[in-house]
Write a protein that holds these residues in place. Structure first.
Motif, short mmCIF file in Angstrom:
data_model
loop_
_atom_site.label_atom_id
_atom_site.label_comp_id
_atom_site.label_asym_id
_atom_site.label_seq_id
_atom_site.Cartn_x
_atom_site.Cartn_y
_atom_site.Cartn_z
N ASN A 272 14.49 -72.58 -26.35
CA ASN A 272 14.35 -71.24 -25.76
C ASN A 272 15.64 -71.04 -24.94
O ASN A 272 16.50 -71.77 -24.69
CB ASN A 272 13.14 -70.89 -24.79
CG ASN A 272 13.26 -71.83 -23.81
OD1 ASN A 272 13.64 -73.15 -23.80
ND2 ASN A 272 13.00 -71.35 -22.54
N GLU A 344 15.99 -67.92 -31.05
CA GLU A 344 15.94 -66.47 -30.70
C GLU A 344 17.22 -65.79 -30.76
O GLU A 344 17.19 -64.48 -30.85
CB GLU A 344 15.32 -66.32 -29.15
CG GLU A 344 14.01 -67.12 -29.05
CD GLU A 344 13.88 -67.35 -27.70
OE1 GLU A 344 12.89 -66.60 -26.97
OE2 GLU A 344 14.52 -68.27 -27.13
N ARG A 347 19.78 -64.53 -25.20
CA ARG A 347 19.03 -64.86 -24.06
C ARG A 347 17.77 -63.80 -23.69
O ARG A 347 17.61 -62.69 -24.04
CB ARG A 347 20.03 -64.67 -22.92
CG ARG A 347 20.68 -65.77 -22.51
CD ARG A 347 21.77 -65.22 -21.66
NE ARG A 347 22.50 -64.16 -21.85
CZ ARG A 347 23.22 -63.38 -20.92
NH1 ARG A 347 23.32 -63.90 -19.72
NH2 ARG A 347 24.28 -62.76 -21.47
N SER A 348 16.77 -64.51 -23.51
CA SER A 348 15.45 -63.64 -23.36
C SER A 348 15.78 -62.75 -22.22
O SER A 348 15.95 -63.48 -21.02
CB SER A 348 14.09 -64.64 -23.39
OG SER A 348 13.38 -63.83 -22.75
N ARG A 349 15.31 -61.36 -22.09
CA ARG A 349 15.59 -60.74 -20.74
C ARG A 349 14.48 -60.64 -20.04
O ARG A 349 14.41 -60.39 -18.75
CB ARG A 349 15.92 -59.31 -21.16
CG ARG A 349 17.41 -59.19 -21.91
CD ARG A 349 18.47 -59.57 -21.06
NE ARG A 349 19.74 -59.93 -21.61
CZ ARG A 349 20.96 -59.73 -21.19
NH1 ARG A 349 21.04 -59.37 -19.93
NH2 ARG A 349 21.97 -60.14 -22.11
N GLN A 352 10.28 -64.36 -21.39
CA GLN A 352 9.23 -64.63 -22.46
C GLN A 352 9.81 -65.32 -23.60
O GLN A 352 11.10 -65.28 -23.92
CB GLN A 352 8.46 -63.34 -22.95
CG GLN A 352 7.63 -62.66 -21.65
CD GLN A 352 6.71 -63.69 -21.01
OE1 GLN A 352 5.90 -64.18 -21.72
NE2 GLN A 352 6.74 -63.74 -19.73
N LEU A 353 9.11 -65.93 -24.41
CA LEU A 353 9.55 -66.48 -25.72
C LEU A 353 9.53 -65.43 -26.92
O LEU A 353 8.51 -64.60 -26.87
CB LEU A 353 8.76 -67.71 -26.06
CG LEU A 353 8.63 -69.22 -25.27
CD1 LEU A 353 8.02 -70.13 -26.24
CD2 LEU A 353 10.26 -69.34 -25.15
N HIS A 354 10.47 -65.35 -27.84
CA HIS A 354 10.62 -64.36 -28.62
C HIS A 354 10.63 -64.84 -30.15
O HIS A 354 10.88 -66.15 -30.14
CB HIS A 354 11.76 -63.43 -28.46
CG HIS A 354 11.60 -62.47 -27.16
ND1 HIS A 354 10.78 -61.50 -27.14
CD2 HIS A 354 11.71 -62.73 -25.83
CE1 HIS A 354 10.86 -60.88 -25.92
NE2 HIS A 354 11.36 -61.70 -25.11
#
Ligand code: DC
Length: 441
Positions: A272, A344, A347-349, A352-354
């Protein structure tokens, strides 16, 4: 000292087109060794040496040697000459193609052509053939082994032949390639095989320009290999400093390290992505050096781009299927390397996982190497987007059990939508495994 770039591989893998254009682009001379074997075959056919299947294998070596004694082959300005005759077009006939493997497996033929090929290395050359990296130039500056699916190779060869005005059809070309692959790789002397230090490149889904770009990049890297030792020292130094810093400053903790340490060969680390700290965090948690994918916007920054390239970043264009980057990833894995990929894509903003991008599933399916799920926790708190410097806050890197997902894309169901489904399923499975890691102690 002159340089040799050796390109080996089966018939129709794109060697001659790639080698010719690569040589042009680099200002090297192109040496097509297949045309030498073809010229010998054409000559023997005309010299009435018995070239029927069983017949030729029983012709004694001495007789072949005698027949080849007066033979004078030259390559001039891209044309092939036998004595005073320009045979460039005639050596592409199916009649020659059918017999060339049988001729090239004989010792007197290979002996005759070996010195001719080696003599060409008085300048920088790109050479293509079957035994270039293994026998003719075992000390070549760069060795590449090109391969592709059989159906693609047949298509390419058919197109090449019809462009040259040779009358044939797909079935005949396919049969000829199969027969030559079999004979060329099973013969006793100098068989078609990949040198252990050759870079494997599957060209099935690559354009000629993409293959050339990858080989040029490999050649550039190799040319700078005088710096290789400095690169290693640099990687090691940065790694040691970051290892200590992340431990003291970020209270870095690692779990599941034994899963990843058990893998000796190639692997994909699928993690992640929360912050710019993630690539170094994973790198310092490993015992082996790793490569990682980084967006081109980063690898293209002057100086910084070079620094991260020295830390083994591979530039990737986002938003498209970057086939050049894919080829680079394949060649890293084919050489037993390990690469960190963020499925993904960015970076996840929100922490959470996307969903994984489809390109991730494609790489996994095509490369068929183990995938190690990795969960990073806390790097977004330590180094959130927009921050200039990390702040002390605990981070954790958790490695999961490797996943062995199906090795190669199915030929029986090649439909675009079915493949996309498989890519998505692989992406989901890997993201689920990453999600499950948060619960681990
Ligand atoms: O690359 P090509 O298809 O034109 O090569 C014709 C044949 O020549 C090939 O089937 C095997 C032989 N060959 C060889 O034995 N060794 C080489 N280095 C190059 C070609």
């Amino acid at each position: 000292m002159s340089k040799v770039i050796a390109i080996d591989g089966p018939a129709g893998a794109g060697k001659s087109t790639v080698a010719r254009r690569l040589a042009e682009a680099m200002g090297y001379t192109y040496l097509d060794t297949g045309s030498l074997y073809r010229a010998v075959t054409w000559y023997l056919l005309n010299a009435n040496v018995h070239l029927t299947n069983g017949g030729f294998s029983s012709v004694p070596d001495g007789m072949i040697r005698d027949a080849l004694n007066p033979l004078d082959i030259r390559l001039r300005c891209g044309r092939v000459w036998v004595g005073q005759e320009d045979v460039t077009d005639r050596i592409r006939d199916m009649e020659v193609s059918r017999r060339v493997s049988m001729v090239s497996e004989r010792r007197p033929v290979r002996e005759k052509l070996l010195s001719l090929q080696r003599a060409a290395a008085d300048r920088n050359i790109v050479v293509d053939g079957r035994d270039i990296g293994t026998v003719v130039f075992p000390n070549a500056f760069l060795k590449v082994y090109l391969d592709a699916d059989m159906s693609i190779r047949s298509d390419r060869r058919l197109r090449e032949l019809s462009d040259a005005g040779v009358a044939t059809d797909y079935g005949e070309v396919l049969e000829n390639l199969k027969m030559r692959d079999e004979r060329d790789s099973k013969r006793e002397i100098a068989p078609l095989s990949r040198a252990p230090d050759a870079i494997y490149l599957d060209t099935t889904s690559l354009s000629v320009d993409e293959v050339i770009a990858v080989i040029r990049k490999l050649a550039d890297d190799r040319a700078r290999s005088g710096y290789a030792i400095w690169k290693k020292i640099f990687y090691r130094t940065v790694w040691t400093i970051l290892k200590a810093l992340t431990k003291v400053y970020l209270f870095r903790q690692i779990s599941g390290k034994s899963f990843v340490n058990a893998i000796q060969g190639p692997a994909i680390l699928a993690s992640n992505h929360l912050s710019h700290l993630d690539p170094p965090l994973v790198a310092v948690s490993m015992n082996r050096p790793i490569h990682f994918l980084a967006k081109r916007e980063l690898t293209g920054i002057p100086i910084f781009g070079h620094v991260i390239a020295w830390l083994s970043a591979v530039g990737v264009r986002r938003g498209i299927m970057d086939r050049e980057a894919m080829a680079h990833v394949r060649s890293i894995l084919a050489s037993g390397g390990i690469i960190l990929i963020f499925p993904e894509g960015t970076r996840s903003r929100d922490g959470q996982l996307h969903d994984a991008k489809a390109g991730f599933g494609k790489i996994v399916l095509e490369c068929g190497v183990p995938v190690v799920p990795v969960r990073i926790i806390g790097s977004d708190r330590s180094f959130p987007p927009g921050a200039w410097f990390p702040r002390p806050s605990p981070v954790r890197v958790i490695f999961g059990e490797p996943l062995y997902l199906s090795g190669s894309s199915s030929q029986s169901d090649p439909s675009e939508s079915a493949l996309r489904d498989r890519y998505e399923r692989i992406g989901c499975e890997v993201m689920d495994r990453i999600a499950a890691l948060s619960a681990e102690k």
